[in-house]
Motif scaffolding. Structure first.
Motif, PDB file in Angstrom:
ATOM      1  N   TYR A  99       0.920  -1.352   0.115  1.00  0.00           N
ATOM      2  CA  TYR A  99       0.093   0.098  -0.129  1.00  0.00           C
ATOM      3  C   TYR A  99       0.783   1.424  -0.107  1.00  0.00           C
ATOM      4  N   VAL A 100       0.864   2.046  -1.171  1.00  0.00           N
ATOM      5  CA  VAL A 100       1.875   3.182  -1.277  1.00  0.00           C
ATOM      6  C   VAL A 100       0.963   4.415  -1.152  1.00  0.00           C
ATOM      7  N   LEU A 101       1.538   5.194   0.080  1.00  0.00           N
ATOM      8  CA  LEU A 101       0.827   6.273   0.524  1.00  0.00           C
ATOM      9  C   LEU A 101       1.412   7.543  -0.283  1.00  0.00           C
ATOM     10  N   HIS A 102       0.664   7.713  -1.643  1.00  0.00           N
ATOM     11  CA  HIS A 102       1.105   8.859  -2.739  1.00  0.00           C
ATOM     12  C   HIS A 102       0.413  10.145  -1.892  1.00  0.00           C
ATOM     13  N   PRO A 103       0.935  11.339  -2.224  1.00  0.00           N
ATOM     14  CA  PRO A 103       0.167  12.595  -1.609  1.00  0.00           C
ATOM     15  C   PRO A 103      -1.123  12.525  -1.992  1.00  0.00           C
ATOM     16  N   GLU A 104      -1.405  12.155  -3.492  1.00  0.00           N
ATOM     17  CA  GLU A 104      -2.944  12.459  -3.679  1.00  0.00           C
ATOM     18  C   GLU A 104      -3.787  11.274  -3.782  1.00  0.00           C
ATOM     19  N   ARG A 105      -2.967   9.978  -3.484  1.00  0.00           N
ATOM     20  CA  ARG A 105      -3.748   8.563  -3.528  1.00  0.00           C
ATOM     21  C   ARG A 105      -3.219   7.533  -2.653  1.00  0.00           C
ATOM     22  N   LEU A 106      -3.951   6.636  -2.499  1.00  0.00           N
ATOM     23  CA  LEU A 106      -3.447   5.425  -2.026  1.00  0.00           C
ATOM     24  C   LEU A 106      -3.281   4.347  -3.068  1.00  0.00           C
ATOM     25  N   ALA A 107      -2.311   3.734  -3.233  1.00  0.00           N
ATOM     26  CA  ALA A 107      -2.114   2.647  -4.579  1.00  0.00           C
ATOM     27  C   ALA A 107      -2.073   1.366  -3.927  1.00  0.00           C
ATOM     28  N   VAL A 108      -2.550   0.381  -4.698  1.00  0.00           N
ATOM     29  CA  VAL A 108      -2.330  -1.100  -4.121  1.00  0.00           C
ATOM     30  C   VAL A 108      -1.513  -1.845  -5.208  1.00  0.00           C
ATOM     31  N   LEU A 109      -0.374  -2.415  -4.835  1.00  0.00           N
ATOM     32  CA  LEU A 109       0.288  -3.153  -5.586  1.00  0.00           C
ATOM     33  C   LEU A 109       0.498  -4.621  -5.213  1.00  0.00           C
ATOM     34  N   VAL A 110       0.728  -5.364  -6.253  1.00  0.00           N
ATOM     35  CA  VAL A 110       0.703  -7.073  -6.100  1.00  0.00           C
ATOM     36  C   VAL A 110       2.046  -7.503  -6.759  1.00  0.00           C
ATOM     37  N   PRO A 111       2.631  -8.408  -6.380  1.00  0.00           N
ATOM     38  CA  PRO A 111       3.726  -9.021  -7.253  1.00  0.00           C
ATOM     39  C   PRO A 111       3.357  -9.482  -8.601  1.00  0.00           C
ATOM     40  N   GLY A 112       3.989  -9.079  -9.707  1.00  0.00           N
ATOM     41  CA  GLY A 112       3.591  -9.577 -10.928  1.00  0.00           C
ATOM     42  C   GLY A 112       4.844 -10.137 -11.666  1.00  0.00           C
ATOM     43  N   ASP A 113       4.745 -10.457 -12.778  1.00  0.00           N
ATOM     44  CA  ASP A 113       5.867 -11.032 -13.519  1.00  0.00           C
ATOM     45  C   ASP A 113       7.138 -10.394 -13.630  1.00  0.00           C
TER      46      ASP A 113
END
Length: 126
Positions: A99-113
């Protein structure tokens, strides 16, 4: 153990953050992290990042909420002190979500290829 996740801030190389071990799935973590930023830190994303990442270098047992417990102050692991090394895109291999706390949004990342891939993003304000 629950869903392993990382709460992080963006860096030019990707992200840096701290682990949290329980309830790291998006249906719980996104709501709790948004509540922490918007209600507890009054919308100050950098203040939230300082608490979640800088002030608790051992990471979190629970997703931060009113009853949260960190690994460095509240509940050190029985097998020794929690790691104080930050978790990065290179070292987050055991995490299921970031969960990345960007100044304008919360982004969700998962492991990919090819590294970490974004699957969801929500603005702090509606």
């Amino acid at each position: 153990m629950g869903t392993r996740a990382v709460v992080a801030r963006p860096t030019p190389q990707g992200f840096t953050g701290r682990i949290f071990l329980n309830d790291g799935a998006p249906d719980v973590a996104m709501s709790v992290l948004r509540g922490f930023v918007l209600n507890v830190q009054e919308g100050d994303v950098e203040a939230a990042a300082r608490v979640l990442i800088d002030e608790h270098p051992g990471g979190w047992i629970d997703v931060p909420d009113p009853d949260c417990r960190c690994l460095c102050h509240d509940a050190p692991p029985s097998n020794g002190a929690a790691s104080t090394e930050p978790t990065t895109e290179q070292t987050a291999s055991e995490a299921e979500y970031v969960y990345v706390l960007h100044p304008e949004r919360l982004a969700v990342l998962v492991p990919g290829d090819d590294g970490w891939e974004g699957i969801r993003s929500t603005p702090w304000s509606d």
